[in-house]
Design an enzyme around this catalytic site. Structure first.
Site, PDB file in Angstrom:
ATOM      1  CG  HIS A 243       1.731  12.366 -21.395  1.00  0.00           C
ATOM      2  ND1 HIS A 243       2.220  13.512 -21.956  1.00  0.00           N
ATOM      3  CD2 HIS A 243       0.659  12.755 -20.656  1.00  0.00           C
ATOM      4  CE1 HIS A 243       1.492  14.554 -21.574  1.00  0.00           C
ATOM      5  NE2 HIS A 243       0.534  14.111 -20.785  1.00  0.00           N
TER       6      HIS A 243
HETATM    7  C1  BDR Z   1       3.547  12.198 -17.236  1.00  0.00           C
HETATM    8  O1  BDR Z   1       3.058  12.535 -15.939  1.00  0.00           O
HETATM    9  C2  BDR Z   1       1.990  11.708 -15.582  1.00  0.00           C
HETATM   10  O2  BDR Z   1       0.933  12.487 -15.143  1.00  0.00           O
HETATM   11  C3  BDR Z   1       1.649  10.871 -16.780  1.00  0.00           C
HETATM   12  O3  BDR Z   1       1.300   9.563 -16.377  1.00  0.00           O
HETATM   13  C4  BDR Z   1       2.899  10.873 -17.603  1.00  0.00           C
HETATM   14  O4  BDR Z   1       3.774   9.827 -17.235  1.00  0.00           O
HETATM   15  C5  BDR Z   1       3.248  13.339 -18.186  1.00  0.00           C
HETATM   16  O5  BDR Z   1       3.864  14.499 -17.757  1.00  0.00           O
END
Ligand code: BDR
Ligand code: CA
Length: 313
Positions: A243
């Site tokens: 992500h």
């Molecule tokens: C986001 O949530 C976190 O778990 C990850 O680091 C990312 O920023 C994804 O939904």
């Protein structure tokens, strides 16, 4: 062109770690003025420690790391150890940091940095809940107009949610903070799940990180291996989505990404859909567009960039 000055606001998190490493590996394009930690994936004591572990892994011990808010504006903290492990950075065995946390609060660092620069010079890059950014905007409304742009990871439209059926984690944890940021008038670029779910760490891509043959390459392979276990099971996909690195990759190679300039509003009241990012993707309202909402990326280009840059550290 000179490097873009940024502050990374983060809750590491293995994918935050990769995003930070990518930025630190790219000084020609990105000048990281500091990291501000926020409570999110794990509590603040761990995110602020993990941020320093990453700087040391990158050999960039002069990047100042600040502790920020330890809880959302008005809610109890929700964390994600089920994804990231107990430390938030499970996977590689990295040493405790020797770097000290800065004494100044992260929110004050954000405010002071914006005040110290002419308007339009500083880009904020939030990779976690938006608590620090919203707190800075509430505490010092004069800095809002000084922000050049916010490029953040959060939200979803077509992919809807990952922490609830309706909401993405970063927005869900502090929807009131997200609401403040999306209403701020600052130009915003959003990396929602719609794009990050296309940035999948397949076996070949994970091998490419490992084959860099450096401590950074090995650590990134181990980190992405770790959260792959959870995501593969959940989504049945070929690999886990990376992500947060979409944010820093966008700063370096924006042409890898495509999206639409649309209106995005945050649900803050409904129990069922709390934290939902209601994006007017089809432009069915006359609400004013407030964000560039990214929907697609050149995944091979993204992973080539990542592998090439990580090899520089
Ligand atoms: C986001 O949530 C976190 O778990 C990850 O680091 C990312 O920023 C994804 O939904
Ligand atoms: Ca994150």
């Amino acid at each position: 062109m000179s490097a873009r000055k940024i502050i990374i606001d983060t809750d590491p998190g293995q994918d935050d770690a990769v995003a930070i490493l990518l930025a630190l590996a790219s000084p020609d394009e990105i000048d990281v003025l500091g990291l501000t930690a926020v409570a999110g994936n794990v509590p603040l004591d761990l995110t602020s420690k993990n941020a320093r572990i990453i700087c040391e892994l990158a050999g960039k011990v002069d990047v100042p790391v600040f502790g920020g808010c330890d809880r959302p504006l008005s809610r109890k903290l929700v964390t994600a150890e089920h994804v990231h492990g107990k430390t938030g950075l499970d996977g590689p065995d990295l040493p405790d940091p020797e770097m000290q946390l800065q004494e100044q609060h992260g929110v004050d660092f954000i405010i002071d940095t914006l005040r110290a620069h002419p308007a339009g010079r500083i880009t904020l890059c939030p990779l976690g809940p938006l608590t620090n950014i919203a707190t800075a905007f509430q505490k010092a409304p004069d800095v809002v107009d000084k922000v050049a742009e916010i490029v953040l990871m959060g939200g979803a439209y077509f992919e809807v949610g990952n922490i609830t059926p309706a909401a993405e984690f970063n927005i869900y944890v502090d929807p009131e903070a997200a609401d403040i940021v999306f209403r701020s008038g600052v130009p915003i670029t959003v990396m929602p799940l719609d794009v990050t779910h296309k940035a999948l760490v397949t076996k070949e891509r994970n091998d490419a990180f490992r084959n860099i043959g450096t401590p950074v390459g090995m650590a990134v392979a181990q980190m992405t291996d770790f959260f792959e276990r959870f995501d593969k099971e959940k989504y049945g996909s070929q690999g886990a989505p990376l992500h947060d690195p979409c944010v820093t990759a966008y700063l370096i190679r924006p042409e890898l990404f495509t999206g639409r300039h649309v209106n995005v509003e945050i649900e803050t009241t409904s129990e069922l859909t709390l934290g939902m990012t209601v994006a007017d993707w089809w432009r069915v309202t006359d609400r004013t567009p407030n964000a560039l909402f990214i929907g697609d990326l050149d995944a091979d280009g993204f992973f080539s960039l990542l592998t090439e840059r990580l090899a520089r550290l």
